[in-house]
Design a protein around this motif. Structure first.
Motif, PDB file in Angstrom:
ATOM      1  N   LEU A  35       4.633  -8.926  -2.428  1.00 24.34           N
ATOM      2  CA  LEU A  35       4.065  -7.620  -2.111  1.00 24.34           C
ATOM      3  C   LEU A  35       3.920  -7.458  -0.601  1.00 24.34           C
ATOM      4  O   LEU A  35       3.804  -8.427   0.131  1.00 24.34           O
ATOM      5  CB  LEU A  35       2.671  -7.464  -2.738  1.00 24.34           C
ATOM      6  N   THR A  68       1.119  -5.676   1.689  1.00 22.34           N
ATOM      7  CA  THR A  68      -0.200  -5.084   1.508  1.00 22.34           C
ATOM      8  C   THR A  68      -0.966  -5.003   2.833  1.00 22.34           C
ATOM      9  O   THR A  68      -0.858  -5.902   3.671  1.00 22.34           O
ATOM     10  CB  THR A  68      -1.046  -5.901   0.513  1.00 22.34           C
ATOM     11  N   ASN A  97      -1.514  -2.755  -5.310  1.00 24.89           N
ATOM     12  CA  ASN A  97      -0.055  -2.778  -5.270  1.00 24.89           C
ATOM     13  C   ASN A  97       0.559  -3.549  -6.434  1.00 24.89           C
ATOM     14  O   ASN A  97       1.783  -3.561  -6.594  1.00 24.89           O
ATOM     15  CB  ASN A  97       0.417  -3.361  -3.939  1.00 24.89           C
ATOM     16  N   GLU A 128      -6.695   0.089  -5.262  1.00 20.12           N
ATOM     17  CA  GLU A 128      -5.742   1.196  -5.183  1.00 20.12           C
ATOM     18  C   GLU A 128      -4.747   0.922  -4.076  1.00 20.12           C
ATOM     19  O   GLU A 128      -5.065   0.204  -3.111  1.00 20.12           O
ATOM     20  CB  GLU A 128      -6.479   2.513  -4.905  1.00 20.12           C
ATOM     21  N   PRO A 129      -3.534   1.492  -4.162  1.00 19.01           N
ATOM     22  CA  PRO A 129      -2.544   1.270  -3.101  1.00 19.01           C
ATOM     23  C   PRO A 129      -2.988   1.786  -1.743  1.00 19.01           C
ATOM     24  O   PRO A 129      -2.503   1.312  -0.712  1.00 19.01           O
ATOM     25  CB  PRO A 129      -1.317   2.043  -3.609  1.00 19.01           C
ATOM     26  N   ASP A 130      -3.936   2.748  -1.723  1.00 20.11           N
ATOM     27  CA  ASP A 130      -4.385   3.295  -0.446  1.00 20.11           C
ATOM     28  C   ASP A 130      -5.630   2.595   0.084  1.00 20.11           C
ATOM     29  O   ASP A 130      -6.213   3.024   1.080  1.00 20.11           O
ATOM     30  CB  ASP A 130      -4.643   4.800  -0.564  1.00 20.11           C
ATOM     31  N   PRO A 141      -2.759  -0.699 -10.154  1.00 19.51           N
ATOM     32  CA  PRO A 141      -3.952   0.017  -9.678  1.00 19.51           C
ATOM     33  C   PRO A 141      -5.045   0.123 -10.742  1.00 19.51           C
ATOM     34  O   PRO A 141      -4.767   0.379 -11.916  1.00 19.51           O
ATOM     35  CB  PRO A 141      -3.409   1.399  -9.309  1.00 19.51           C
ATOM     36  N   SER A 185      -6.385  -4.243  -1.842  1.00 21.38           N
ATOM     37  CA  SER A 185      -5.082  -3.564  -1.838  1.00 21.38           C
ATOM     38  C   SER A 185      -4.012  -4.402  -2.537  1.00 21.38           C
ATOM     39  O   SER A 185      -2.988  -3.866  -2.979  1.00 21.38           O
ATOM     40  CB  SER A 185      -4.638  -3.245  -0.409  1.00 21.38           C
TER      41      SER A 185
END
Length: 343
Positions: A249, A251, A226, A214-216, A229, A222
């Motif tokens: 990216l 990250t 990005n 997930e992006p978080d 997901p 990560s």
């Protein structure tokens, strides 16, 4: 008889990423305090027995001792009969003892690496992971009281799917034979020996295989987050080739370390699909730590499965338990009789 296991890793939250990055440091006194809250909540839900992993700091005994001045817990608290090594293997050995004892739920205090070791031997016992590690994708940031209440509800049979749900894992194969596993990510590194276990240098990364991202997230997963997901319950994963390509990216590969990553290619994986063809010499990091060396002429491959450990969602577990009346009526009040007497 409702029983819960506690595996609290005294080494979690203390690796080299406190020096090379900005990882939070969970000291063992705070782990003692978390366990205190877990134990009080377990007692309130009617858990009869707690089995815990022994450790060099004595996290659970200190928690019990710290409570004894105010509360005599109505719980049989026993130490798992293992030969303590002071290494991560203790978590795996303790999980095996808890599995053999028929424990109803295991609370873990650690990060992704701790839970990977527990997952090797916990079998069908649901895990309720409390985050005290570095990247913490697998464990959750959950308050100890809530974790104890939810684990107690699961141990008493008051919560099941989807509050207790399956997870994915990556089976690591060397020359076609399974040698290890990962819960979140397996990372192929341009190294020839393990050295420092933690990974933080993106220039050493050659390939990444993830169960989710997930992006978080913090950590190597990560990168997947990005790109595309993938959630915890989605029946797919991802393989990513790191190197010059058309995708760039930014990250967070470690706490405070936000790095540019070049992606040469990536592929969505189906459950049961195998990623082949990584030849040594190389090192494979599993859930953030270097674990497997692959020598010259040897080949590593990775298989995505949905055979990871069962995991408790505390919020959903407590919703299910409340719907079954666990917090209402004379039976529920009776569980707190020991507290009322003390006060």
């Amino acid at each position: 008889m409702a029983s819960v296991g506690i595996i609290a890793n005294p080494a979690s939250g203390k690796d080299i990423r406190r020096l090379v990055a900005y990882g939070i440091c969970f000291d063992n006194l705070e782990k003692v305090n978390i366990v205190k809250r877990c134990l009080l909540a377990l007692a309130a839900t009617g858990v009869d027995r707690v089995m815990y992993m022994p450790d060099y700091y004595g996290i659970v005994p200190r928690a019990v001792e710290g409570l004894s001045k105010d509360h005599q817990l109505p719980i049989d608290i026993v130490e798992a009969d293992i030969e303590m090594t002071g290494t991560q293997i203790d978590s795996a050995h303790a999980a095996l003892k808890m599995n053999q004892a028929g424990i109803g739920c295991i609370i873990t205090l650690g990060g992704d690496g701790t839970n990977r070791m527990v997952a090797k031997n916990c079998g069908d016992i649901p895990l309720l992971p409390i985050s005290t590690g570095t990247n913490n994708v697998f464990p959750q940031m959950v308050e100890g009281t809530i974790a104890g209440l939810a684990a107690g509800a699961v141990a008493r049979g008051l919560a099941d799917f989807p509050a207790v749900h399956p997870t994915k894992k990556i089976v690591v194969l060397k020359n076609g034979k399974p040698v290890d596993m990962a819960l979140i990510d397996a990372v192929v590194l341009k190294d020839i020996f393990i050295g420092s276990r933690a990974i933080w240098d993106e220039e050493r990364i050659r390939k990444v295989v993830v169960t989710r991202g997930e992006p978080d997230n913090i950590g190597i997963s990560s990168i997947a987050g990005n790109l595309h997901p993938i959630g915890i319950m989605e029946d797919k994963g991802m393989a990513i080739d790191i190197g010059p390509g058309n995708i760039s990216l930014i990250t967070p590969i470690a706490p405070g370390l936000i790095r540019p990553i070049k992606v040469a290619d990536y592929k969505i994986l189906e459950i049961g699909e195998e990623v082949k063809g990584e030849t040594g010499p190389l090192v494979i990091a599993l859930d953030g730590e270097r674990e497997v060396e692959v020598g010259e002429g040897e080949e590593a491959s990775f298989k995505l499965t949905f055979d990871g450990p069962r995991v408790v969602d505390p919020r959903q577990a407590l919703r299910q338990a409340v719907a079954k009346g666990y917090s209402q009526g004379e039976q529920a009040l009776g569980k707190l009789h020991w507290l009322k007497e003390e006060n």
